[in-house]
Design an enzyme around this catalytic site. Structure first.
Site, PDB file in Angstrom:
ATOM      1  N   ASP A 196       1.064  62.821  38.394  1.00 12.03           N
ATOM      2  CA  ASP A 196       2.342  63.105  37.749  1.00 12.03           C
ATOM      3  C   ASP A 196       2.329  62.572  36.319  1.00 12.03           C
ATOM      4  O   ASP A 196       2.092  61.387  36.087  1.00 12.03           O
ATOM      5  CB  ASP A 196       3.466  62.432  38.544  1.00 12.03           C
ATOM      6  CG  ASP A 196       4.847  62.919  38.163  1.00 12.03           C
ATOM      7  OD1 ASP A 196       5.007  63.418  37.029  1.00 12.03           O
ATOM      8  OD2 ASP A 196       5.769  62.788  38.984  1.00 12.03           O
ATOM      9  N   SER A 250      13.090  62.788  40.805  1.00 12.40           N
ATOM     10  CA  SER A 250      12.803  62.509  39.404  1.00 12.40           C
ATOM     11  C   SER A 250      13.896  61.612  38.826  1.00 12.40           C
ATOM     12  O   SER A 250      14.101  60.514  39.314  1.00 12.40           O
ATOM     13  CB  SER A 250      12.652  63.834  38.652  1.00 12.40           C
ATOM     14  OG  SER A 250      11.994  63.649  37.434  1.00 12.40           O
ATOM     15  N   HIS A 300       3.987  66.421  39.324  1.00 11.20           N
ATOM     16  CA  HIS A 300       5.411  66.146  39.483  1.00 11.20           C
ATOM     17  C   HIS A 300       6.072  67.074  40.486  1.00 11.20           C
ATOM     18  O   HIS A 300       7.093  66.727  41.070  1.00 11.20           O
ATOM     19  CB  HIS A 300       6.088  66.294  38.114  1.00 11.20           C
ATOM     20  CG  HIS A 300       7.473  65.728  38.044  1.00 11.20           C
ATOM     21  ND1 HIS A 300       7.740  64.392  38.212  1.00 11.20           N
ATOM     22  CD2 HIS A 300       8.677  66.322  37.814  1.00 11.20           C
ATOM     23  CE1 HIS A 300       9.033  64.184  38.071  1.00 11.20           C
ATOM     24  NE2 HIS A 300       9.631  65.338  37.848  1.00 11.20           N
TER      25      HIS A 300
END
Length: 764
Positions: free
Chosen positions: A694, A609, A729
């Site tokens: 995501d 991320s 995600h």
């Protein structure tokens, strides 16, 4: 909601439950088997992989897209890869080709990857339960079954539940024990979906009903169901299109939060059971797109707190649970730069307040009937950060950080009817490892028993009950690690690396003492994050043993931009100081090489991320320093994303990264944005992952990064991209499915280091 590596904590009927519900993936819409993908030459990649020469990587087409601001022109040839609908056939085809190419390149080591997967799975005790939490007349817990991907949410009646709790309480089992009742079985619910995740599981105050939030795509848009806790019969119609922020307001109403078109939590609603969602009353609408809403319940269960927060400002309303029809009242006013969090006990609200002046927070109290009359209970301290607080009827627990390590301090409170003017005599909980992780867990407000979770790089996740009167601590549950694991075989250390400006950066390290030589020849995996004030504490991960038991050193660089060393640590790694995050990481890598924990030829790095941004940035800055890199769901197209307010999270994150509509921030973001700084040079071996659904970091960021890097890099090292076509995600949703990601990552790293055995067991 932000570009973080970990989701919010999940409480199952009051139990902090982490091990099985952290990550997610899958949704069958558009999932086409990768072996049908066609290479640009028209030949199937799978067929090419069976030939002697390796297949050619996919080449994304170039479509010139010009962007101009402040007299600066950028050309993005791969902008076309962004598709908000996730259904563009050309985009899906390209992603499938990349998946097929990754499969083809890794096909020669697939047997080894499968062996690693089996090795990782073999460490798991598949039939297990979480530490039961005593709550009202029941013990609540989560159960896993052998061979099943998901959990069951269970409870069992407590005999003599009116007796005061003790650290020595145990849930009765056996033929004479009260029967176990399965409230909800995720395995049954998940049968209909390729992806399944419960984001909230809330038991009503009278224990008769359960409300749970369900995500079946991975996009973090939930549906809330209410069921009878005993019969499992549905109660009313589900609430659709909501977040996982969910709380009971008494036994007959729910409070929940919905999102706007850019997935910003912006409205809080009151829902009365039995009524239609269209008739729900909006308690508050946050119209400022820099702010998002949060929802929490007080430990006393008498109030709900609705907070509106940006990255630097947070203000709070309260709702009295017994009078939800009275609506919200202001508890802490909206003042720019003031961040407040609140709790309740007796006649007082407790307020944790942070500002530029009190950057590590101070703790205040005020009477419920006079919220402006505040008293300082714990003053601001420059060296100690107040991370969180937890209230009990007779005690206050303060979770703090000092020198990068978590602490627990406990204060005895005066009787509820007595004035609250000061705190006396903090009692500290002691921990044994040099580096470790501590998390609060839900406890009974009326008891004297504190429950917390503990872990270290060599200590599996452990749940403790701590008697706040006697100081006695009892281990209630430690995660079982099969396969002969012995914590005494592993060494954990803490080191400090000097950054370019002299700042000392803490590093947490673990290795197998019987395998590691510390002469520079050992392989290493270095992990980093460094954003959003997130603390990446050194906790245990059973799958990591597959590296440690092959002689790897594992390290975490606690770089600026995170929160490990206090609020200023974060402030010095954001905005126009963001590059400190990257140079800190490089300094840690150089330190570890200098101290002979590894060498350049054996150093691998990983981040997810915003940590994927870190990986992308340091690869551009110092590609010579690393042998291999793994960037998970990476935030690598920083400038383009932050210029687009229609993308989820952008507006609320201008206070994190800076608003590039302002010239100073534009050029600063451009100077480190990984996509914008790719160049014709040699790069190490790289694995990039993404999830099509995501909502935090769009799949297209990773896709564009890989496509441009393929076109520019001058080496022959591996560049692999895997996009889960049904994922969000947090990767796959099943607990065993999730292990496949680790197996692929480890196989990739070992392949890059030429450490895969030609025959025999996966574990050398």
């Amino acid at each position: 909601m932000y570009r973080q590596p970990f989701p919010r904590r999940l409480y199952i009927g009051g139990i902090l439950y982490l091990p099985l519900l952290l990550f997610s993936t899958a949704n069958r819409i558009i999932a086409v088997h990768p072996k049908i993908s066609i290479s640009p030459s028209g030949q199937s990649i799978a067929a090419m992989s069976s030939q002697s020469q390796p297949p050619s990587p996919p080449l994304a087409k170039k479509v010139k897209h010009k962007m101009e601001l402040f007299g600066d022109v950028r050309v993005d040839n791969y902008y076309w890869l962004r598709d908000d609908s996730r259904k563009n056939p050309q985009v899906i085809s390209y992603l499938q080709q990349e998946n097929a190419y990754t499969e083809a390149i890794m096909s020669g080591t697939k047997k080894f990857e499968d062996e690693i997967y089996a090795e990782i799975r073999g460490r798991i005790k598949e039939d297990d339960i979480s530490a039961p939490l005593r709550k009202g007349p029941y013990y609540y817990y989560a159960r896993t079954l052998e061979g099943k991907e998901y959990v069951q949410y269970c409870r069992r009646p407590i005999p003599n539940h009116d007796a005061p709790p003790s650290v020595h309480d145990t849930m009765p089992t056996g033929p004479d024990a009260p029967p176990e009742h399965v409230i909800l079985d995720e395995n049954v619910k998940a049968q209909e979906y390729d992806f399944y995740r419960i984001g909230a599981f809330k038991v009503s105050p009278n224990h008769k009903l359960v409300a749970y939030a369900e995500d079946t795509k991975g996009d973090e848009i939930y549906t809330v169901y209410v069921i009878d806790a005993e019969t499992r019969a549905p109660v009313g119609k589900p609430l659709v299109g909501v977040t996982s922020y969910l709380q009971w307001a008494g036994n007959e109403a729910l409070v929940y939060i919905t999102m706007d078109e850019i997935l910003r939590p912006d409205k809080v609603w009151l829902h009365k059971l039995g009524s239609d969602q269209s008739n729900d009353s909006c308690l508050y609408h946050e119209k400022d797109d820099m702010f998002s809403l949060d929802l929490q319940a007080s430990e006393s269960e008498k109030f709900l707190f609705i907070a509106s927060e940006s990255k630097i400002t947070r203000f709070v309303f309260y709702l009295e649970v017994s009078k939800p029809e009275d609506g919200l009242r202001v508890l802490t006013p909206r003042i720019n730069g003031i961040d407040t969090s609140v709790s309740h006990r007796g006649n007082h609200f407790f307020i944790q307040r942070r500002s530029d002046e009190f950057f590590n927070s101070e703790l205040l109290a005020c009477p419920v009937d006079n919220t402006s009359a505040t008293t300082i209970l714990i003053p601001h301290r420059a060296s100690v950060k107040i991370q969180d607080i937890q209230l009990f009827s007779d005690h206050l627990v303060v979770y703090e950080r000092e020198q990068g390590l978590p602490k627990i301090s406990i204060y005895r409170l005066p009787a509820i009817e007595e004035p609250l003017t000061s705190l006396q005599g903090a009692q500290a909980v002691q921990f044994i490892d040099p580096v470790y992780s501590v998390d609060p867990s839900e406890s009974q407000f009326s008891s004297t028993i504190l429950r917390f979770s503990y872990s270290s790089l060599r200590t599996p996740p452990s749940v403790y009950d701590y008697d706040m009167i006697t100081g006695e601590s009892v281990l209630k549950k430690i995660e079982t690690v099969l396969g002969g694991f012995d914590a005494s075989n592993y060494v954990t250390e803490r080191k400090w690396a000097a950054a370019s400006d002299g700042t000392q950066i803490p590093i947490s390290i673990v290795y197998q003492k019987n395998l590691v030589k510390l002469d520079g020849s050992d392989p290493m995996l270095l992990y980093g994050y460094g954003s959003y004030e997130v603390c990446v504490d050194p906790d245990f991960k059973a799958s990591r043993l597959s590296l440690l038991d092959r002689g790897f050193v594992f390290a975490i660089a606690h770089i600026r931009g995170g929160g490990e060393m206090g609020r200023q640590w974060y402030e010095n790694g954001k905005f126009l100081k963001k590059k400190n995050t990257f140079t800190d990481f490089i300094a840690c890598a150089e330190f570890l090489i200098e101290k002979k924990y590894c060498s350049k030829e054996k150093l691998c790095i990983e981040g997810r991320s915003a940590g994927g941004l870190l990986i992308g940035a340091v690869l551009n800055m110092r590609p010579d320093l690393f042998k291999a890199a793994v960037a998970g769901v990476p935030f690598v197209d920083v400038l383009t994303t932050m210029l687009d307010p229609t993308i989820p999270l952008t507006t609320s994150e201008w206070e994190e990264w800076g608003d590039p509509r302002k010239e100073e921030f534009y050029f600063y973001l451009k100077s480190y944005s990984p996509v914008d700084n790719l160049k014709a040079q040699n790069y190490p071996n790289i694995l990039v992952t993404a999830g099509l659904h995501d909502s935090r970091v769009m799949y297209s960021e990773a896709a564009k990064f890989v496509a441009k890097l393929r076109d520019m890099k001058t080496d022959d090292n591996m560049l692999l991209f895997k996009c889960e076509l049904g994922a969000g995600h947090f990767s796959k949703s099943g607990r065993f499915e999730r292990l496949q990601d680790d197996a692929l990552t480890y196989a990739f790293i070992l392949k890059a280091l030429n450490m895969i055995p030609t025959s025999g067991s996966a574990l050398n």
